[in-house]
Design an enzyme around this catalytic site. Structure first.
Site, PDB file in Angstrom:
ATOM      1  N   GLU A  47       0.824  -1.213   0.000  1.00 28.03           N
ATOM      2  CA  GLU A  47       0.000   0.000   0.000  1.00 28.03           C
ATOM      3  C   GLU A  47       0.858   1.263   0.000  1.00 28.03           C
ATOM      4  O   GLU A  47       0.521   2.240  -0.655  1.00 28.03           O
ATOM      5  CB  GLU A  47      -0.975  -0.002   1.175  1.00 28.03           C
ATOM      6  N   TYR A 133      -6.491   6.423   4.629  1.00 36.30           N
ATOM      7  CA  TYR A 133      -6.601   5.412   3.584  1.00 36.30           C
ATOM      8  C   TYR A 133      -5.793   4.157   3.946  1.00 36.30           C
ATOM      9  O   TYR A 133      -6.307   3.028   3.908  1.00 36.30           O
ATOM     10  CB  TYR A 133      -6.142   5.947   2.207  1.00 36.30           C
ATOM     11  N   ASP A 151      -9.455   6.334  -1.357  1.00 35.41           N
ATOM     12  CA  ASP A 151      -8.343   7.059  -1.981  1.00 35.41           C
ATOM     13  C   ASP A 151      -8.935   7.793  -3.187  1.00 35.41           C
ATOM     14  O   ASP A 151     -10.160   7.841  -3.342  1.00 35.41           O
ATOM     15  CB  ASP A 151      -7.197   6.107  -2.353  1.00 35.41           C
ATOM     16  N   CYS A 217     -19.281  -1.375 -17.451  1.00 39.56           N
ATOM     17  CA  CYS A 217     -19.367  -1.165 -16.004  1.00 39.56           C
ATOM     18  C   CYS A 217     -20.476  -2.026 -15.393  1.00 39.56           C
ATOM     19  O   CYS A 217     -21.607  -2.006 -15.870  1.00 39.56           O
ATOM     20  CB  CYS A 217     -19.643   0.304 -15.706  1.00 39.56           C
TER      21      CYS A 217
END
Ligand code: ADE
Length: 234
Positions: A47, A133, A151, A217
């Site tokens: 991360e 985050y 984020d 989508c």
């Protein structure tokens, strides 16, 4: 009338959103090395690297860094310069400096070798270099804690789908987007792991900053931004 975004979300839309997003993830997600582990240190390294660096550049560095520093204790034992060296090429060296500080802090300056990163976002946020985050990411990706994460990518997906009037750049709106992230989480930590990875993946592959690929989508029929665009076209 003032809109109360998170509170006004339709429960049916929330559950459909999560269900379709996670089903899409299971079909379409990339097989990335940090998705194959629940080791909190490894998740944290990934991360931190991914914060400012593209996935394709992170992958080789992630493996290389973990070969050099297989644990937090190994980071704590090293001189800061060695950690920075292993970070070279990734830029934003504050991330590596903070990782070293964090490792020293958790191991009481290297004297304790068995260390565990906390699993709750509030405790994670107390550590050097860990913001909201990253705390959510370590909690949900390493420990499968039911914790939200936002984020830039996630903020864009959630605001486009649920609240197009919110701008992630405005701090007050960003707080509302965090509330939407929390409100739309599934019930269990295990489903939350998939849900959060799916949000990130959807923002990276489908609902991108430059183009929203609504044609592929999985949640376009629930999306407020998509509905607006369709109305304008008619
Ligand atoms: N960027 C930040 N975290 C990520 C993750 N877990 N997968 C893909 N991209 C990411």
């Amino acid at each position: 009338m003032r809109r109360r975004h998170a509170a006004s979300l339709d429960p049916h839309a929330i559950s459909e959103f999560g269900r379709r997003l996670r089903a899409w993830y299971r079909r379409s997600a990339r097989d990335l090395p940090w998705r194959r582990t629940r080791n909190a240190y490894r998740v944290l390294v990934s991360e931190l690297m991914l914060q400012q660096t593209q996935v394709s550049r992170v992958i080789p560095k992630y493996h290389e860094f973990l070969r050099t520093f297989p644990s937090l204790a190994a980071v704590a034992r090293a001189e800061p310069a060695r950690v920075l060296e292993a970070w070279s090429g990734l830029g934003y060296y504050a991330r590596a400096r903070n990782l070293h500080k964090l490792a020293r802090e958790l191991t009481s300056d290297g004297t304790r070798s068995r260390v565990r990163l906390p699993s709750e976002p509030a405790a994670l946020r107390d550590l050097p270099g860990i913001g909201a985050y990253t705390a959510g990411a370590v909690a949900s990706f390493a420990y499968e804690v039911r914790a939200p994460l936002v984020d830039t990518n996630v903020a864009r997906v959630l605001s486009r789908v649920f609240a197009p009037s919110l701008s992630p750049k405005r701090p007050r709106d960003l707080k509302r987007i965090w509330a939407i992230a929390e409100r739309t989480l599934p019930r269990t930590g295990n489903a939350t792991w998939t849900h959060n990875q799916a949000l990130m993946e959807h923002g990276a592959l489908v609902c991108t900053a430059r183009v929203a690929h609504c044609d592929r989508c999985p949640v376009s029929s629930l999306c407020a931004t998509h509905a607006r665009a369709m109305t304008l076209r008619r």
